[in-house]
Write a protein that holds these residues in place. Structure first.
Motif, PDB file in Angstrom:
ATOM      1  N   PRO A 117       0.826  -1.212   0.000  1.00 13.42           N
ATOM      2  CA  PRO A 117       0.000   0.000   0.000  1.00 13.42           C
ATOM      3  C   PRO A 117       0.860   1.261   0.000  1.00 13.42           C
ATOM      4  CG  PRO A 117      -0.755  -1.565   1.656  1.00 13.42           C
ATOM      5  CD  PRO A 117       0.556  -2.075   1.163  1.00 13.42           C
ATOM      6  N   LEU A 118       0.250   2.343  -0.451  1.00 15.20           N
ATOM      7  CA  LEU A 118       0.946   3.625  -0.414  1.00 15.20           C
ATOM      8  C   LEU A 118       1.270   4.003   1.028  1.00 15.20           C
ATOM      9  CD1 LEU A 118      -1.099   5.717  -3.011  1.00 15.20           C
ATOM     10  CD2 LEU A 118       1.265   4.941  -3.244  1.00 15.20           C
ATOM     11  N   ALA A 119       2.455   4.583   1.206  1.00 17.79           N
ATOM     12  CA  ALA A 119       2.901   5.007   2.535  1.00 17.79           C
ATOM     13  C   ALA A 119       3.297   6.474   2.483  1.00 17.79           C
ATOM     14  CB  ALA A 119       4.068   4.152   3.015  1.00 17.79           C
ATOM     15  N   LEU A 120       3.313   7.085   3.639  1.00 14.45           N
ATOM     16  CA  LEU A 120       3.690   8.495   3.730  1.00 14.45           C
ATOM     17  C   LEU A 120       5.117   8.681   3.215  1.00 14.45           C
ATOM     18  CD1 LEU A 120       2.521  11.199   4.792  1.00 14.45           C
ATOM     19  CD2 LEU A 120       3.759  10.766   6.923  1.00 14.45           C
ATOM     20  N   GLY A 121       5.285   9.643   2.309  1.00 16.28           N
ATOM     21  CA  GLY A 121       6.604   9.930   1.765  1.00 16.28           C
ATOM     22  C   GLY A 121       6.925   9.222   0.474  1.00 16.28           C
ATOM     23  N   ASP A 122       6.078   8.286   0.026  1.00 17.09           N
ATOM     24  CA  ASP A 122       6.359   7.554  -1.208  1.00 17.09           C
ATOM     25  C   ASP A 122       6.464   8.496  -2.397  1.00 17.09           C
ATOM     26  OD1 ASP A 122       6.417   5.184   0.085  1.00 17.09           O
ATOM     27  OD2 ASP A 122       4.529   4.397  -0.719  1.00 17.09           O
TER      28      ASP A 122
ATOM     29  N   VAL B 292       3.823  11.517  -1.644  1.00 15.91           N
ATOM     30  CA  VAL B 292       2.697  11.456  -0.735  1.00 15.91           C
ATOM     31  C   VAL B 292       3.095  12.243   0.520  1.00 15.91           C
ATOM     32  CG1 VAL B 292       1.189   9.988   0.649  1.00 15.91           C
ATOM     33  CG2 VAL B 292       1.975   9.207  -1.600  1.00 15.91           C
ATOM     34  N   VAL B 293       2.474  13.419   0.732  1.00 17.45           N
ATOM     35  CA  VAL B 293       2.844  14.280   1.859  1.00 17.45           C
ATOM     36  C   VAL B 293       1.837  14.187   2.992  1.00 17.45           C
ATOM     37  CG1 VAL B 293       4.148  15.873   0.431  1.00 17.45           C
ATOM     38  CG2 VAL B 293       1.710  16.277   0.799  1.00 17.45           C
ATOM     39  N   SER B 294       0.691  13.532   2.756  1.00 20.57           N
ATOM     40  CA  SER B 294      -0.309  13.379   3.809  1.00 20.57           C
ATOM     41  C   SER B 294      -1.169  12.171   3.508  1.00 20.57           C
ATOM     42  CB  SER B 294      -1.181  14.645   3.895  1.00 20.57           C
ATOM     43  OG  SER B 294      -2.242  14.459   4.801  1.00 20.57           O
ATOM     44  N   ILE B 295      -1.518  11.416   4.560  1.00 18.68           N
ATOM     45  CA  ILE B 295      -2.408  10.261   4.422  1.00 18.68           C
ATOM     46  C   ILE B 295      -3.430  10.294   5.547  1.00 18.68           C
ATOM     47  CG2 ILE B 295      -2.587   7.757   4.622  1.00 18.68           C
ATOM     48  CD1 ILE B 295      -0.066   7.421   3.150  1.00 18.68           C
ATOM     49  N   SER B 296      -4.716  10.111   5.186  1.00 19.70           N
ATOM     50  CA  SER B 296      -5.792   9.945   6.145  1.00 19.70           C
ATOM     51  C   SER B 296      -6.525   8.648   5.824  1.00 19.70           C
ATOM     52  CB  SER B 296      -6.774  11.132   6.094  1.00 19.70           C
ATOM     53  OG  SER B 296      -6.148  12.322   6.474  1.00 19.70           O
ATOM     54  N   TYR B 297      -6.764   7.805   6.844  1.00 19.73           N
ATOM     55  CA  TYR B 297      -7.416   6.518   6.575  1.00 19.73           C
ATOM     56  C   TYR B 297      -8.143   6.038   7.827  1.00 19.73           C
ATOM     57  CZ  TYR B 297      -3.561   4.415   9.190  1.00 19.73           C
ATOM     58  OH  TYR B 297      -2.674   4.071  10.176  1.00 19.73           O
ATOM     59  N   ASP B 298      -9.023   5.053   7.645  1.00 19.06           N
ATOM     60  CA  ASP B 298      -9.755   4.413   8.740  1.00 19.06           C
ATOM     61  C   ASP B 298      -9.045   3.108   9.062  1.00 19.06           C
ATOM     62  OD1 ASP B 298     -11.433   3.102  10.457  1.00 19.06           O
ATOM     63  OD2 ASP B 298     -13.267   3.522   9.340  1.00 19.06           O
ATOM     64  N   PRO B 299      -8.348   3.020  10.217  1.00 20.45           N
ATOM     65  CA  PRO B 299      -7.601   1.792  10.516  1.00 20.45           C
ATOM     66  C   PRO B 299      -8.507   0.584  10.755  1.00 20.45           C
ATOM     67  CG  PRO B 299      -7.581   3.276  12.395  1.00 20.45           C
ATOM     68  CD  PRO B 299      -8.187   4.035  11.265  1.00 20.45           C
ATOM     69  N   TYR B 300      -9.792   0.817  11.082  1.00 24.07           N
ATOM     70  CA  TYR B 300     -10.705  -0.305  11.320  1.00 24.07           C
ATOM     71  C   TYR B 300     -11.175  -0.940  10.015  1.00 24.07           C
ATOM     72  CZ  TYR B 300     -11.065   0.452  16.337  1.00 24.07           C
ATOM     73  OH  TYR B 300     -10.782   0.542  17.670  1.00 24.07           O
ATOM     74  N   ASN B 301     -11.342  -0.120   8.988  1.00 24.98           N
ATOM     75  CA  ASN B 301     -11.833  -0.641   7.715  1.00 24.98           C
ATOM     76  C   ASN B 301     -11.418   0.303   6.599  1.00 24.98           C
ATOM     77  OD1 ASN B 301     -13.146  -1.759   5.548  1.00 24.98           O
ATOM     78  ND2 ASN B 301     -15.137  -1.921   6.565  1.00 24.98           N
TER      79      ASN B 301
ATOM     80  N   ILE C 106      -5.297  10.792   0.277  1.00 20.53           N
ATOM     81  CA  ILE C 106      -3.881  11.154   0.268  1.00 20.53           C
ATOM     82  C   ILE C 106      -3.730  12.525  -0.353  1.00 20.53           C
ATOM     83  CG2 ILE C 106      -3.133   8.743   0.130  1.00 20.53           C
ATOM     84  CD1 ILE C 106      -2.424   9.287  -2.814  1.00 20.53           C
ATOM     85  N   GLU C 107      -2.705  13.237   0.090  1.00 20.99           N
ATOM     86  CA  GLU C 107      -2.332  14.500  -0.545  1.00 20.99           C
ATOM     87  C   GLU C 107      -0.954  14.303  -1.129  1.00 20.99           C
ATOM     88  OE1 GLU C 107      -1.852  19.296   0.378  1.00 20.99           O
ATOM     89  OE2 GLU C 107      -2.110  17.862   2.012  1.00 20.99           O
ATOM     90  N   ILE C 108      -0.829  14.597  -2.423  1.00 18.48           N
ATOM     91  CA  ILE C 108       0.468  14.461  -3.079  1.00 18.48           C
ATOM     92  C   ILE C 108       0.893  15.834  -3.571  1.00 18.48           C
ATOM     93  CG2 ILE C 108       0.164  12.044  -3.720  1.00 18.48           C
ATOM     94  CD1 ILE C 108      -0.736  12.916  -6.456  1.00 18.48           C
ATOM     95  N   GLY C 109       2.189  16.102  -3.515  1.00 16.97           N
ATOM     96  CA  GLY C 109       2.671  17.410  -3.931  1.00 16.97           C
ATOM     97  C   GLY C 109       4.168  17.433  -4.072  1.00 16.97           C
ATOM     98  N   ASN C 110       4.686  18.589  -4.502  1.00 17.66           N
ATOM     99  CA  ASN C 110       6.128  18.750  -4.707  1.00 17.66           C
ATOM    100  C   ASN C 110       6.766  19.484  -3.546  1.00 17.66           C
ATOM    101  OD1 ASN C 110       4.914  21.178  -5.207  1.00 17.66           O
ATOM    102  ND2 ASN C 110       6.234  21.753  -6.920  1.00 17.66           N
ATOM    103  N   TYR C 111       6.263  19.241  -2.338  1.00  9.35           N
ATOM    104  CA  TYR C 111       6.802  19.930  -1.164  1.00  9.35           C
ATOM    105  C   TYR C 111       6.546  19.074   0.053  1.00  9.35           C
ATOM    106  CZ  TYR C 111       2.056  20.907   0.373  1.00  9.35           C
ATOM    107  OH  TYR C 111       0.768  20.785   0.811  1.00  9.35           O
ATOM    108  N   ILE C 112       7.254  19.404   1.139  1.00  7.30           N
ATOM    109  CA  ILE C 112       6.911  18.873   2.454  1.00  7.30           C
ATOM    110  C   ILE C 112       6.525  20.058   3.322  1.00  7.30           C
ATOM    111  CG2 ILE C 112       8.449  16.879   2.280  1.00  7.30           C
ATOM    112  CD1 ILE C 112      10.381  18.322   4.114  1.00  7.30           C
ATOM    113  N   ASN C 113       5.802  19.790   4.400  1.00  5.97           N
ATOM    114  CA  ASN C 113       5.279  20.872   5.218  1.00  5.97           C
ATOM    115  C   ASN C 113       6.407  21.697   5.810  1.00  5.97           C
ATOM    116  OD1 ASN C 113       2.218  20.356   5.472  1.00  5.97           O
ATOM    117  ND2 ASN C 113       3.175  18.355   5.717  1.00  5.97           N
ATOM    118  N   ALA C 114       6.280  23.010   5.652  1.00  2.27           N
ATOM    119  CA  ALA C 114       7.240  23.917   6.268  1.00  2.27           C
ATOM    120  C   ALA C 114       6.792  24.224   7.687  1.00  2.27           C
ATOM    121  CB  ALA C 114       7.334  25.210   5.447  1.00  2.27           C
ATOM    122  N   LEU C 115       7.673  24.868   8.434  1.00  3.86           N
ATOM    123  CA  LEU C 115       7.363  25.138   9.842  1.00  3.86           C
ATOM    124  C   LEU C 115       6.095  25.967   9.993  1.00  3.86           C
ATOM    125  CD1 LEU C 115      10.911  25.967  11.161  1.00  3.86           C
ATOM    126  CD2 LEU C 115       9.641  23.857  11.478  1.00  3.86           C
ATOM    127  N   GLU C 116       5.894  26.954   9.095  1.00  7.16           N
ATOM    128  CA  GLU C 116       4.748  27.820   9.265  1.00  7.16           C
ATOM    129  C   GLU C 116       3.435  27.118   8.923  1.00  7.16           C
ATOM    130  OE1 GLU C 116       6.664  28.750   5.237  1.00  7.16           O
ATOM    131  OE2 GLU C 116       7.264  28.372   7.297  1.00  7.16           O
TER     132      GLU C 116
END
Length: 608
Positions: free
Chosen positions: A215-220, A237-246, A254-264
């Motif tokens: 499966p896709l993982a954070l940072g892939d 992949v800079v963000s992942i939200s999922y339901d661990p139960y199902n 998922i959020e994909i982009g050409n950046y990682i989160n900056a401090l601000e």
């Protein structure tokens, strides 16, 4: 399927949430790391939902941030819980650092950041020695995340273990087919900000339709091609939200982009006003070399201080050449001043310490002076209004019969006792040649308003009035410094004691005041006569009084013929006080227990 476990503060399992109404786990690179869920209150585990317990999911731990318990329209009660990863504990004010600076490997610095907390060092992909410094107060989490950003790394939390990785997830790009693997929900294009390559920031919110294996993982690293939204780009992949139960019940987002989160962009950031390193604010800046530094705009003056140095300097305008003027010498533990002190009219010197110099210190013993002009720096003038500082007033030495003058024990010697004459001061006072005490020099006035100086054998220095009558103006004696007969300062048992008059500003009379001191009484009622009355009394005429009345009786007011007389009456007892007289046009008044009144005359009547 994963399940949430409720554990106590020692991470001992209390209960397992086998069924929940909803659950979402969200994590972003170097930013959010949260877990939100809801369950019906009939679930026995709901009794453990409180701020003291933790929540475990797949070996990771979360603290309760907030929860809400509500009754639904169908009568069911639902508990909604929001949790933050335990790493948010690093925001605890008890962990804050006023200052943090270290040099070493990133593993070493990470250990210093986590020192004294519940967290341990995991994997650190960076090995080169670096220096990291935080010059203002920050939380440990803020220090951690800024250090990660300094390394251009990515933080990973596994329970209480903290790792700094060069790259989270797979670095090998995998192709995602829009409509097969993912559905693109939205595209965000931000031209105001760019990535490390100068490209505008672009991100896509995507719904996972069919996951890859693994499966896709954070940072892939991934690559998508979608003509409808003009997408053909390699992203992460800079963000992942999922339901661990199902995962299938609620499709992962998922959020994909050409950046990682900056401090601000991160929720952990504490809103503070900080000073950037070497940035200039109103002529002031803080830097690693000088610490706190202030430079005049024309580069003619500079001051700086840090833990090892304090200096005030003068410059030549170039900004590179500086000369110390006032500085602290850490070797001798003294402050050093280089230059001239100029005092304006009306300025004074506080004499915290008066130590008479020895004859050897001022050059009057065992020293041969080839150039008699050298004596100009040895003399000080004390006039009628105080001690003058600035240019010393030894103005002219003349009548010299020898090429060299030897000064012995404070006495100028020429061919004979009268051959050398010293002229000083505005009016040309001269040596009293008739005064031939072997250990003394006496200067007699050469005109009006001249001082009269005598140095006698025991080392005391006296300054007399201009008529030479012997009345002290100022003197330095064995026990201290005097103005006339008033002792200004002295040394008692090794301590310098100032005896100058002091001003005491307080309500009570000072117990340690000297006779020459001044007491300013701040008690507004000190001018009142304070009286305790417990029986029938006619009050004293024309006197302001502060009366404590106790009992049941009558106070009779005197005539109000003098204006401004004040009577403040307090009933401090349990009886009723009758105040007899005409007050505000009414006859008599009652003052019950605990009551008080302030009465004042206007020259005719009593009023309150």
């Amino acid at each position: 399927m994963s399940q949430i476990k409720i554990v106590d503060a020692s991470l001992n399992e209390l209960s397992t949430l086998e069924v929940v109404s909803s659950c979402v786990r969200t994590e972003k690179i170097n930013a959010d790391n949260v877990l939100n869920f809801a369950l019906l209150m009939k679930n026995a585990a709901s009794a453990y939902i409180n701020s003291f317990n933790c929540y475990e999911l797949d070996g990771d731990y979360f603290d309760l941030a907030c929860y809400n318990k509500a009754q639904l329209a169908d009568g069911k009660r639902l508990a909604t819980v929001e949790c933050e990863h335990v790493s948010y504990r690093l925001n605890d004010p008890d962990y804050d650092k006023d200052y943090f600076t270290h040099t070493g490997t990133p593993t070493y610095i990470l250990g210093q950041i986590l020192d004294g907390t519940d967290f341990t060092v995991g994997t650190v992909d960076f090995t080169d020695s670096v220096t990291y410094s935080a010059q203002e107060k920050k939380s440990r989490r803020q220090i951690l995340m800024e250090f990660v950003a300094t390394l251009e790394g990515e933080v990973q939390f596994d329970g209480f273990e903290v790792s700094i990785l060069a790259h989270r997830g797979s670095a090998t790009p995998r192709d995602l087919i829009v409509g097969y693997h993912i559905n693109v929900v939205s595209k965000t294009y931000n031209k105001r900000e760019t990535d490390n390559d100068g490209n505008p920031l672009v991100s896509y919110a995507c719904e996972v339709v069919r996951n890859l294996d693994p499966p896709l993982a954070l940072g892939d690293e991934i690559r998508i091609d979608y003509d409808e939204l003009d997408i053909d780009i390699a992203l992460r992949v800079v963000s992942i939200s999922y339901d661990p139960y199902n995962p299938q019940r609620v499709k992962p987002i998922i959020e994909i982009g050409n950046y990682i989160n900056a401090l601000e962009d991160s929720l952990y950031r504490i809103a503070t006003s900080t000073v950037s390193k070497d940035a200039v604010y109103n002529g002031c800046r803080i830097g690693p070399e000088y610490g706190f530094e202030v430079v005049l705009s024309d580069n003619m003056a500079r001051s700086f201080f840090n833990s090892t140095a304090f200096k005030m300097q003068k410059g030549d305008g170039s900004g590179t050449n500086w000369v110390d003027v006032l500085y602290f010498d850490p070797v001798t533990q003294t402050y050093v001043f280089v230059g001239t002190i100029a005092m304006g009219a009306g300025s004074t010197i506080d004499w915290n310490e008066v130590t008479p110099p020895t004859l050897e210190q001022i050059g009057f013993e065992g020293i041969t002076i080839d150039d008699i002009a050298d004596l100009a720096g040895y003399l000080t003038y004390i006039g009628e209004t105080g001690i003058y500082t600035g240019t010393l007033v030894a103005q002219q030495i003349y009548g010299l019969l020898l090429e060299a003058v030897t000064i012995k024990a404070g006495k100028i010697v020429g061919d004979d006792e009268n051959s050398a004459i010293l002229e000083i001061g505005e009016y040309g006072g001269a040596i009293d040649t008739a005064y031939n005490e072997i250990n003394s020099i006496r200067l007699k006035p050469g005109g009006t308003n001249c001082g009269y100086l005598q140095v006698i054998e025991n080392g005391e220095v006296y300054f007399y009035s201009n008529d030479g009558s012997g009345i002290d103006f100022a003197s330095i004696r064995e026990d201290g410094f005097y103005l006339g007969d008033l002792k200004i300062a002295g040394v008692v048992e090794g301590e310098i004691i100032l005896t100058v008059p002091q001003v005491w500003v307080q309500a009570d009379e000072p117990t340690e005041a000297k006779v020459e001191d001044l007491w300013i009484d701040t008690d507004d009622y000190s001018r009142y006569d304070k009286t305790d009355i417990s029986s029938n009394t006619t009050l004293e005429a024309n006197a302001s009084e502060f009366i404590n009345a106790s009992g049941t009786f009558t106070l009779t007011l005197h005539a109000a013929t003098a204006a401004g007389i004040i009577k403040k009456v307090y009933n401090t007892g349990t009886g009723i006080i009758t105040i007899a007289g005409t007050i505000n046009g009414a006859t008599n008044m009652k003052l019950y227990p605990g009551e008080s009144v302030e009465l004042i005359t206007d020259g005719t009547n009593w009023r309150y």
